[in-house]
Design a protein around this motif. Structure first.
Motif, PDB file in Angstrom:
ATOM      1  N   LYS A 113       5.427   6.169  11.019  1.00  0.00           N
ATOM      2  CA  LYS A 113       4.801   6.692   9.806  1.00  0.00           C
ATOM      3  C   LYS A 113       3.482   7.409  10.091  1.00  0.00           C
ATOM      4  O   LYS A 113       2.822   7.880   9.177  1.00  0.00           O
ATOM      5  CB  LYS A 113       4.550   5.547   8.806  1.00  0.00           C
ATOM      6  CG  LYS A 113       5.815   4.878   8.308  1.00  0.00           C
ATOM      7  CD  LYS A 113       6.632   5.831   7.476  1.00  0.00           C
ATOM      8  CE  LYS A 113       7.863   5.154   6.924  1.00  0.00           C
ATOM      9  NZ  LYS A 113       8.582   6.006   5.984  1.00  0.00           N
ATOM     10  N   GLY A 114       3.101   7.455  11.376  1.00  0.00           N
ATOM     11  CA  GLY A 114       1.867   8.131  11.745  1.00  0.00           C
ATOM     12  C   GLY A 114       0.606   7.371  11.373  1.00  0.00           C
ATOM     13  O   GLY A 114      -0.476   7.948  11.319  1.00  0.00           O
ATOM     14  N   VAL A 115       0.724   6.081  11.140  1.00  0.00           N
ATOM     15  CA  VAL A 115      -0.427   5.263  10.770  1.00  0.00           C
ATOM     16  C   VAL A 115      -1.263   4.912  11.998  1.00  0.00           C
ATOM     17  O   VAL A 115      -2.485   4.849  11.928  1.00  0.00           O
ATOM     18  CB  VAL A 115       0.027   3.973  10.042  1.00  0.00           C
ATOM     19  CG1 VAL A 115      -1.140   3.051   9.752  1.00  0.00           C
ATOM     20  CG2 VAL A 115       0.779   4.335   8.768  1.00  0.00           C
ATOM     21  N   ALA A 116      -0.603   4.695  13.116  1.00  0.00           N
ATOM     22  CA  ALA A 116      -1.290   4.336  14.362  1.00  0.00           C
ATOM     23  C   ALA A 116      -0.532   4.926  15.538  1.00  0.00           C
ATOM     24  O   ALA A 116       0.693   5.001  15.517  1.00  0.00           O
ATOM     25  CB  ALA A 116      -1.382   2.825  14.502  1.00  0.00           C
TER      26      ALA A 116
ATOM     27  N   ALA B 201       0.820  -1.217   0.000  1.00  0.00           N
ATOM     28  CA  ALA B 201       0.000   0.000   0.000  1.00  0.00           C
ATOM     29  C   ALA B 201       0.853   1.267   0.000  1.00  0.00           C
ATOM     30  O   ALA B 201       0.315   2.372  -0.028  1.00  0.00           O
ATOM     31  CB  ALA B 201      -0.937  -0.004   1.206  1.00  0.00           C
ATOM     32  N   GLY B 202       2.181   1.094   0.059  1.00  0.00           N
ATOM     33  CA  GLY B 202       3.072   2.248  -0.005  1.00  0.00           C
ATOM     34  C   GLY B 202       3.361   2.909   1.325  1.00  0.00           C
ATOM     35  O   GLY B 202       3.878   4.021   1.371  1.00  0.00           O
ATOM     36  N   MET B 203       3.062   2.228   2.429  1.00  0.00           N
ATOM     37  CA  MET B 203       3.303   2.825   3.746  1.00  0.00           C
ATOM     38  C   MET B 203       4.784   2.932   4.070  1.00  0.00           C
ATOM     39  O   MET B 203       5.182   3.816   4.830  1.00  0.00           O
ATOM     40  CB  MET B 203       2.585   2.031   4.836  1.00  0.00           C
ATOM     41  CG  MET B 203       1.100   2.179   4.789  1.00  0.00           C
ATOM     42  SD  MET B 203       0.332   1.305   6.156  1.00  0.00           S
ATOM     43  CE  MET B 203      -1.364   1.393   5.665  1.00  0.00           C
ATOM     44  N   PHE B 204       5.590   2.035   3.516  1.00  0.00           N
ATOM     45  CA  PHE B 204       7.035   2.056   3.747  1.00  0.00           C
ATOM     46  C   PHE B 204       7.725   1.229   2.677  1.00  0.00           C
ATOM     47  O   PHE B 204       7.114   0.383   2.032  1.00  0.00           O
ATOM     48  CB  PHE B 204       7.394   1.525   5.151  1.00  0.00           C
ATOM     49  CG  PHE B 204       6.773   0.185   5.473  1.00  0.00           C
ATOM     50  CD1 PHE B 204       7.351  -1.003   5.038  1.00  0.00           C
ATOM     51  CD2 PHE B 204       5.610   0.125   6.215  1.00  0.00           C
ATOM     52  CE1 PHE B 204       6.775  -2.228   5.339  1.00  0.00           C
ATOM     53  CE2 PHE B 204       5.026  -1.099   6.527  1.00  0.00           C
ATOM     54  CZ  PHE B 204       5.614  -2.281   6.079  1.00  0.00           C
ATOM     55  N   GLU B 205       8.998   1.520   2.490  1.00  0.00           N
ATOM     56  CA  GLU B 205       9.833   0.740   1.577  1.00  0.00           C
ATOM     57  C   GLU B 205      10.295  -0.516   2.302  1.00  0.00           C
ATOM     58  O   GLU B 205      10.442  -0.515   3.524  1.00  0.00           O
ATOM     59  CB  GLU B 205      11.051   1.565   1.129  1.00  0.00           C
ATOM     60  CG  GLU B 205      10.706   2.790   0.321  1.00  0.00           C
ATOM     61  CD  GLU B 205      10.055   2.435  -0.999  1.00  0.00           C
ATOM     62  OE1 GLU B 205      10.464   1.426  -1.627  1.00  0.00           O
ATOM     63  OE2 GLU B 205       9.127   3.161  -1.404  1.00  0.00           O
TER      64      GLU B 205
ATOM     65  N   GLU C 217       4.785  -2.588  14.669  1.00  0.00           N
ATOM     66  CA  GLU C 217       4.167  -1.519  15.450  1.00  0.00           C
ATOM     67  C   GLU C 217       5.036  -0.268  15.445  1.00  0.00           C
ATOM     68  O   GLU C 217       4.523   0.849  15.336  1.00  0.00           O
ATOM     69  CB  GLU C 217       3.907  -1.991  16.872  1.00  0.00           C
ATOM     70  CG  GLU C 217       2.797  -3.020  16.970  1.00  0.00           C
ATOM     71  CD  GLU C 217       2.560  -3.531  18.377  1.00  0.00           C
ATOM     72  OE1 GLU C 217       3.374  -3.233  19.289  1.00  0.00           O
ATOM     73  OE2 GLU C 217       1.559  -4.228  18.576  1.00  0.00           O
ATOM     74  N   THR C 218       6.335  -0.442  15.553  1.00  0.00           N
ATOM     75  CA  THR C 218       7.259   0.696  15.542  1.00  0.00           C
ATOM     76  C   THR C 218       7.173   1.463  14.234  1.00  0.00           C
ATOM     77  O   THR C 218       7.101   2.703  14.225  1.00  0.00           O
ATOM     78  CB  THR C 218       8.703   0.222  15.793  1.00  0.00           C
ATOM     79  OG1 THR C 218       8.771  -0.366  17.088  1.00  0.00           O
ATOM     80  CG2 THR C 218       9.703   1.363  15.683  1.00  0.00           C
TER      81      THR C 218
ATOM     82  N   LEU D 162      -2.297   1.015  19.484  1.00  0.00           N
ATOM     83  CA  LEU D 162      -1.665  -0.288  19.334  1.00  0.00           C
ATOM     84  C   LEU D 162      -1.632  -1.050  20.651  1.00  0.00           C
ATOM     85  O   LEU D 162      -1.869  -2.259  20.687  1.00  0.00           O
ATOM     86  CB  LEU D 162      -0.252  -0.131  18.761  1.00  0.00           C
ATOM     87  CG  LEU D 162      -0.198   0.406  17.334  1.00  0.00           C
ATOM     88  CD1 LEU D 162       1.236   0.736  16.945  1.00  0.00           C
ATOM     89  CD2 LEU D 162      -0.813  -0.574  16.353  1.00  0.00           C
ATOM     90  N   ARG D 163      -1.369  -0.348  21.732  1.00  0.00           N
ATOM     91  CA  ARG D 163      -1.339  -0.985  23.057  1.00  0.00           C
ATOM     92  C   ARG D 163      -2.714  -1.546  23.412  1.00  0.00           C
ATOM     93  O   ARG D 163      -2.835  -2.688  23.858  1.00  0.00           O
ATOM     94  CB  ARG D 163      -0.853   0.007  24.113  1.00  0.00           C
ATOM     95  CG  ARG D 163      -0.674  -0.580  25.495  1.00  0.00           C
ATOM     96  CD  ARG D 163      -0.082   0.417  26.507  1.00  0.00           C
ATOM     97  NE  ARG D 163      -0.620   1.772  26.423  1.00  0.00           N
ATOM     98  CZ  ARG D 163       0.008   2.808  25.835  1.00  0.00           C
ATOM     99  NH1 ARG D 163       1.205   2.654  25.303  1.00  0.00           N
ATOM    100  NH2 ARG D 163      -0.551   4.010  25.797  1.00  0.00           N
TER     101      ARG D 163
END
Length: 117
Positions: free
Chosen positions: A85-88, A41-45, A79-80, A93-94
């Motif tokens: 990336k500001g997704v969550a 989805a392009g959230m990270f490489e 999670e990190t 997450l906790r």
């Protein structure tokens, strides 16, 4: 980069003789799939992912934390990267992790775990 190439560049990923990932439990396959989908989805490489996972795996060797399983480290790295990336948010997450843990404890062995809304 193809998924096969990405898998080969993933630190310490357990692979079978055909080069596919190996999972001991269904949750491991799920967190793996979520990571691949987030990447697609392009959230990270994938290089960012491999770096985040490598940093998490390195914690086992420094004696500062208890040794966790590979996919426990994978989940921590996922999670990190989602937080970075500001997704969550960390609190989201906790809370989600706590809800899954409670649902797992309340579910009889062999039954699917269901997260109540």
């Amino acid at each position: 980069m193809t998924l096969h190439d990405a898998l080969k560049s993933t630190p310490r990923l357990p692979l079978d003789e055909d080069g596919g990932p190996v999972f001991e439990t269904p949750w491991q396959a799920r967190v793996f799939a979520m990571t691949v989908q987030a990447h697609d989805a392009g959230m990270f490489e994938w290089t960012e992912w491999a770096e985040a996972l490598g940093k998490e795996l390195a914690k086992d060797g420094d004696g500062s934390v208890e040794t966790l399983g590979y996919y426990d480290r994978w989940l921590n790295a996922f999670e990190t990267i989602l937080r970075s990336k500001g997704v969550a948010a960390a609190g989201q997450l906790r809370e989600l992790r706590q809800s899954w843990d409670a649902a797992a404890r309340a579910t009889p062995h062999g039954e699917p775990i269901e997260l109540k809304r």
